[in-house]
Design an enzyme around this catalytic site. Structure first.
Site, PDB file in Angstrom:
ATOM      1  N   ARG A  47       3.014  15.029  12.593  1.00 48.93           N
ATOM      2  CA  ARG A  47       3.976  16.045  13.063  1.00 48.93           C
ATOM      3  C   ARG A  47       3.870  17.372  12.312  1.00 48.93           C
ATOM      4  O   ARG A  47       4.086  18.423  12.887  1.00 48.93           O
ATOM      5  CB  ARG A  47       5.400  15.495  12.932  1.00 48.93           C
ATOM      6  CG  ARG A  47       5.749  14.535  14.062  1.00 48.93           C
ATOM      7  CD  ARG A  47       7.146  14.028  13.921  1.00 48.93           C
ATOM      8  NE  ARG A  47       7.348  13.473  12.583  1.00 48.93           N
ATOM      9  CZ  ARG A  47       8.468  12.903  12.170  1.00 48.93           C
ATOM     10  NH1 ARG A  47       9.508  12.837  12.975  1.00 48.93           N
ATOM     11  NH2 ARG A  47       8.587  12.414  10.958  1.00 48.93           N
ATOM     12  N   HIS A 192      -7.339  -5.644   5.311  1.00 52.98           N
ATOM     13  CA  HIS A 192      -8.373  -5.135   4.412  1.00 52.98           C
ATOM     14  C   HIS A 192      -8.947  -6.219   3.503  1.00 52.98           C
ATOM     15  O   HIS A 192     -10.015  -6.057   2.947  1.00 52.98           O
ATOM     16  CB  HIS A 192      -7.888  -3.892   3.643  1.00 52.98           C
ATOM     17  CG  HIS A 192      -7.012  -4.174   2.468  1.00 52.98           C
ATOM     18  ND1 HIS A 192      -5.663  -4.366   2.573  1.00 52.98           N
ATOM     19  CD2 HIS A 192      -7.294  -4.286   1.148  1.00 52.98           C
ATOM     20  CE1 HIS A 192      -5.150  -4.576   1.367  1.00 52.98           C
ATOM     21  NE2 HIS A 192      -6.122  -4.530   0.482  1.00 52.98           N
ATOM     22  N   LYS A 196     -13.264  -7.505   1.892  1.00 54.00           N
ATOM     23  CA  LYS A 196     -13.681  -7.757   0.504  1.00 54.00           C
ATOM     24  C   LYS A 196     -14.913  -8.655   0.502  1.00 54.00           C
ATOM     25  O   LYS A 196     -14.975  -9.652   1.225  1.00 54.00           O
ATOM     26  CB  LYS A 196     -12.525  -8.392  -0.283  1.00 54.00           C
ATOM     27  CG  LYS A 196     -11.339  -7.424  -0.441  1.00 54.00           C
ATOM     28  CD  LYS A 196     -10.267  -7.968  -1.359  1.00 54.00           C
ATOM     29  CE  LYS A 196      -9.003  -7.134  -1.312  1.00 54.00           C
ATOM     30  NZ  LYS A 196      -8.887  -6.113  -2.333  1.00 54.00           N
ATOM     31  N   GLU A 230      -0.387  -9.488  -8.980  1.00 53.42           N
ATOM     32  CA  GLU A 230      -0.462  -8.041  -9.229  1.00 53.42           C
ATOM     33  C   GLU A 230       0.398  -7.689 -10.429  1.00 53.42           C
ATOM     34  O   GLU A 230       1.432  -8.319 -10.664  1.00 53.42           O
ATOM     35  CB  GLU A 230       0.055  -7.272  -8.009  1.00 53.42           C
ATOM     36  CG  GLU A 230      -0.798  -7.466  -6.773  1.00 53.42           C
ATOM     37  CD  GLU A 230      -0.331  -6.555  -5.643  1.00 53.42           C
ATOM     38  OE1 GLU A 230      -0.931  -5.492  -5.473  1.00 53.42           O
ATOM     39  OE2 GLU A 230       0.644  -6.901  -4.959  1.00 53.42           O
ATOM     40  N   ASP A 249       4.371  -9.521   3.053  1.00 54.60           N
ATOM     41  CA  ASP A 249       3.464  -8.469   2.586  1.00 54.60           C
ATOM     42  C   ASP A 249       2.083  -9.030   2.244  1.00 54.60           C
ATOM     43  O   ASP A 249       1.067  -8.380   2.484  1.00 54.60           O
ATOM     44  CB  ASP A 249       4.080  -7.808   1.339  1.00 54.60           C
ATOM     45  CG  ASP A 249       3.354  -6.534   0.928  1.00 54.60           C
ATOM     46  OD1 ASP A 249       2.942  -5.784   1.823  1.00 54.60           O
ATOM     47  OD2 ASP A 249       3.212  -6.294  -0.291  1.00 54.60           O
ATOM     48  N   HIS A 254      -2.749 -11.274   4.205  1.00 54.59           N
ATOM     49  CA  HIS A 254      -3.989 -11.376   3.431  1.00 54.59           C
ATOM     50  C   HIS A 254      -4.342 -12.806   3.011  1.00 54.59           C
ATOM     51  O   HIS A 254      -5.471 -13.250   3.163  1.00 54.59           O
ATOM     52  CB  HIS A 254      -3.885 -10.530   2.162  1.00 54.59           C
ATOM     53  CG  HIS A 254      -3.531  -9.092   2.417  1.00 54.59           C
ATOM     54  ND1 HIS A 254      -4.052  -8.366   3.453  1.00 54.59           N
ATOM     55  CD2 HIS A 254      -2.701  -8.238   1.749  1.00 54.59           C
ATOM     56  CE1 HIS A 254      -3.571  -7.132   3.409  1.00 54.59           C
ATOM     57  NE2 HIS A 254      -2.747  -7.033   2.391  1.00 54.59           N
ATOM     58  N   LYS A 355       4.523  -9.558  -7.686  1.00 60.38           N
ATOM     59  CA  LYS A 355       4.437  -8.258  -8.379  1.00 60.38           C
ATOM     60  C   LYS A 355       4.865  -8.448  -9.822  1.00 60.38           C
ATOM     61  O   LYS A 355       5.642  -9.356 -10.134  1.00 60.38           O
ATOM     62  CB  LYS A 355       5.404  -7.258  -7.720  1.00 60.38           C
ATOM     63  CG  LYS A 355       5.169  -7.023  -6.234  1.00 60.38           C
ATOM     64  CD  LYS A 355       4.026  -6.083  -5.960  1.00 60.38           C
ATOM     65  CE  LYS A 355       3.921  -5.750  -4.479  1.00 60.38           C
ATOM     66  NZ  LYS A 355       2.603  -5.222  -4.108  1.00 60.38           N
TER      67      LYS A 355
HETATM   68  C1  BG6 Z   1      -1.107  -4.342   0.629  1.00 58.42           C
HETATM   69  C2  BG6 Z   1       0.307  -4.643   0.233  1.00 58.42           C
HETATM   70  O1  BG6 Z   1      -1.360  -4.803   1.924  1.00 58.42           O
HETATM   71  O2  BG6 Z   1      -2.001  -4.972  -0.290  1.00 58.42           O
HETATM   72  C3  BG6 Z   1       0.575  -4.174  -1.184  1.00 58.42           C
HETATM   73  O3  BG6 Z   1       1.205  -4.017   1.138  1.00 58.42           O
HETATM   74  C4  BG6 Z   1      -0.439  -4.762  -2.134  1.00 58.42           C
HETATM   75  O4  BG6 Z   1       1.891  -4.519  -1.591  1.00 58.42           O
HETATM   76  C5  BG6 Z   1      -1.862  -4.534  -1.622  1.00 58.42           C
HETATM   77  O5  BG6 Z   1      -0.258  -4.157  -3.407  1.00 58.42           O
HETATM   78  C6  BG6 Z   1      -2.852  -5.297  -2.471  1.00 58.42           C
HETATM   79  O6  BG6 Z   1      -4.160  -4.964  -2.082  1.00 58.42           O
HETATM   80  P1  BG6 Z   1      -5.359  -5.111  -3.096  1.00 58.42           P
HETATM   81  O7  BG6 Z   1      -6.569  -4.800  -2.295  1.00 58.42           O
HETATM   82  O8  BG6 Z   1      -5.104  -4.157  -4.216  1.00 58.42           O
HETATM   83  O9  BG6 Z   1      -5.322  -6.543  -3.600  1.00 58.42           O
END
Ligand code: BG6
Length: 508
Positions: A47, A192, A196, A230, A249, A254, A355
């Site tokens: 926007r 994503h 990897k 993390e 999340d 993932h 986290k």
């Molecule tokens: C994201 C999450 O999809 O993946 C985040 O929303 C997370 O909360 C991240 O930190 C972790 O990705 P990676 O590649 O750093 O393990």
């Protein structure tokens, strides 16, 4: 080298964090590696009023910071691929000028009408944007798989970022909305983690070797641990995170992708259709816990303000600005998964993510059972922990470690556990690229192998719903500040495994 078709990558959400932090640096890396067709261009839609040059200037700093091996000359070349369009993509008025711009760019660059949309916006905007794209008539391709000459036709594809829905019902609604505008063959649900290296390498390890597959089952494998730990907190995303939590999340998305690659049956051929079919089947084989079982199959937590890391000045999770003070959203989750199938009956998969934990690490631990008979049982120093274990380290290191028992040299018989290690950085001297890059290039090529199918996504939601809805109430009681920052999670997570006579691998 594989080639990609020329296209316009249309990124909705051009001013967002994902675009600047990940997508554009990833595209820059692909440009440098020669993976983009020379005619391919990127149109950012957002926007805010900006010029093409204004957007390029903003992105340069991000690419310098985030991409591997920044080179000013290559940047100048890459920047010529970047264009910007100011408009509100949820409004119909946006589409006539957008279409004109796209047609102009297609004409000038020779992109043959190929469009790759990327939804990098808030989840609530997905459906309105998909509907507008459809109403505007931007999708003209018929079924790709039955085109007489696919090369002669233009294509329109869409990449959808997570979160893909919030629960089973919203994921199914989003799938239906996508399905009204695009064929399944044109929908790329991106994760994503599938970009990897070591996640992809798991399929090669399992199916390109003959030594693993015969023992890759409940007869030889005691259990599997999948960890994504993390050290970071939730950052600026508190409002989003408080509606989301670790299961949505990380686990449903993932870690279920990793789970599928570890547990699936061998596809008959490495093709998108075959790989995706096997993933659908294995996710479908997850045993859904009954309401009474939920609390015993999971451990949930929220980080406290105090811990090994000292004291967090912003406070414990439930004290953060943007988090409801009575929030029961988990910043840590561990769940136990069973499969109802012949390969895995009786072998649990423990999956955890959190986290503010002790270390950043993403890994899979495959713990094998002890030998059927212990011939050394009367020899001192044998017969302890089952020795054989394969650890697949996905991040931050990329390594395979296979542990087994050997004789310690010297007189007498004494056993020792040793690890045989393959370190990707040492062996291949490869510098990992941003995972989004190769995935977006796959979408430009029309390769869906590493993207999720509609049925798989809905299956993954069905499998986690008991841990998210009212059935999880018991597990959520007492969640506030139940683990110290810098630790490996709440006590209940250790108890989850201890009840089964097992323990987490907590090595950093
Ligand atoms: C994201 C999450 O999809 O993946 C985040 O929303 C997370 O909360 C991240 O930190 C972790 O990705 P990676 O590649 O750093 O393990």
């Amino acid at each position: 080298m594989l080639t990609t078709d020329p296209c316009i990558l249309v990124i909705f959400g051009a001013s967002g964090d994902l675009t600047s932090r990940k997508l554009i640096p990833a595209m820059y890396e692909m440009h440098v590696l020669g993976q983009l067709h020379p005619s391919t261009v990127i149109l950012g839609v957002s926007r805010t009023q900006k010029t093409d040059d204004g957007w390029r200037d903003e992105l340069r700093a991000w690419v310098e910071k985030q991409a591997k091996g920044f080179d000013a000359t290559k940047w100048v070349d890459f920047a010529k691929r970047l264009f910007y369009f100011a408009g509100d993509a949820v409004k119909s008025e946006c589409y006539e000028p957008l279409q004109t711009r796209l047609a102009q760019m297609a004409e000038e660059r020779g992109t043959r009408g190929n469009l790759l949309f990327f939804l990098s916006v808030a989840e609530s905007l997905y459906e309105p944007i998909i509907e507008r794209i459809d109403e505007a008539g931007l999708v003209v391709e018929g079924k790709r798989w039955c085109s007489i000459d696919p090369a002669a036709k233009s294509w329109q594809r869409i990449i959808v970022e997570k979160p893909f829905g919030h629960d089973s019902a919203s994921a199914s609604s989003l799938n239906r909305c996508l399905g009204r505008a695009f064929e399944e063959e044109s929908i790329y649900r991106i994760d994503h983690y599938l970009g990897k290296e070591l996640v992809q390498s798991m399929l090669v390890l399992r199916f390109a070797n003959s030594i693993f597959e015969p023992i890759w089952n409940q007869q030889y494998i005691d259990h599997v641990q999948i960890t994504a730990a993390e050290t970071v907190t939730v950052g600026q995303r508190t409002a989003f995170y408080d509606q989301t939590g670790a299961i949505r999340d990380m686990i449903q998305s993932h870690l279920f992708q990793i789970l599928a690659f570890v547990a699936m049956e061998p596809p008959s051929l490495y093709t998108p259709e075959n790989v995706r079919q096997e993933k659908i089947k294995i996710i479908d084989a997850i045993a859904i816990p009954t309401a009474d079982e939920v609390a015993a199959h999971c451990a949930l937590g929220q980080f406290a303000a105090e811990g090994k890391d000292g004291a967090l000045k912003e406070g414990a999770y439930h004290e953060l600005a943007g988090v409801a003070p009575n929030s029961t959203t988990e910043t840590y989750a561990a769940i136990k998964v069973h499969f109802d199938n012949w390969r895995w009956a009786g072998t649990p998969f423990y999956i955890r993510s959190g986290k503010k934990l002790a270390a950043k690490k993403t890994e899979v631990v495959v713990q094998f059972k002890p030998p059927a008979a212990n011939l050394f049982r009367k020899v001192t120093g044998f017969g302890g922990e089952a020795p054989n274990r394969l650890v697949i380290e996905i991040a931050p290191k990329e390594r395979f470690n296979l542990r087994f028992e050997v004789k310690v040299p010297g007189f007498g018989l004494r056993g020792a556990n040793v690890d045989m290690q393959l370190d990707y950085a040492d062996r291949f001297k490869a510098d990992p690229v941003e995972a989004y890059g190769p995935l977006i290039v796959d979408a430009m090529r029309g390769d869906q192998t590493l993207f999720k199918h509609r049925i798989e996504v809905e299956g993954a939601w069905n499998a986690v719903m008991p841990f998210l809805d009212e059935r999880s109430a018991v597990a959520r009681a007492g969640i506030h500040a139940n683990y110290a920052c810098g630790s490996w999670g709440p006590k209940s997570a250790d108890e989850l495994l201890a009840r089964d006579g097992r323990a987490w691998r907590n090595e950093a």
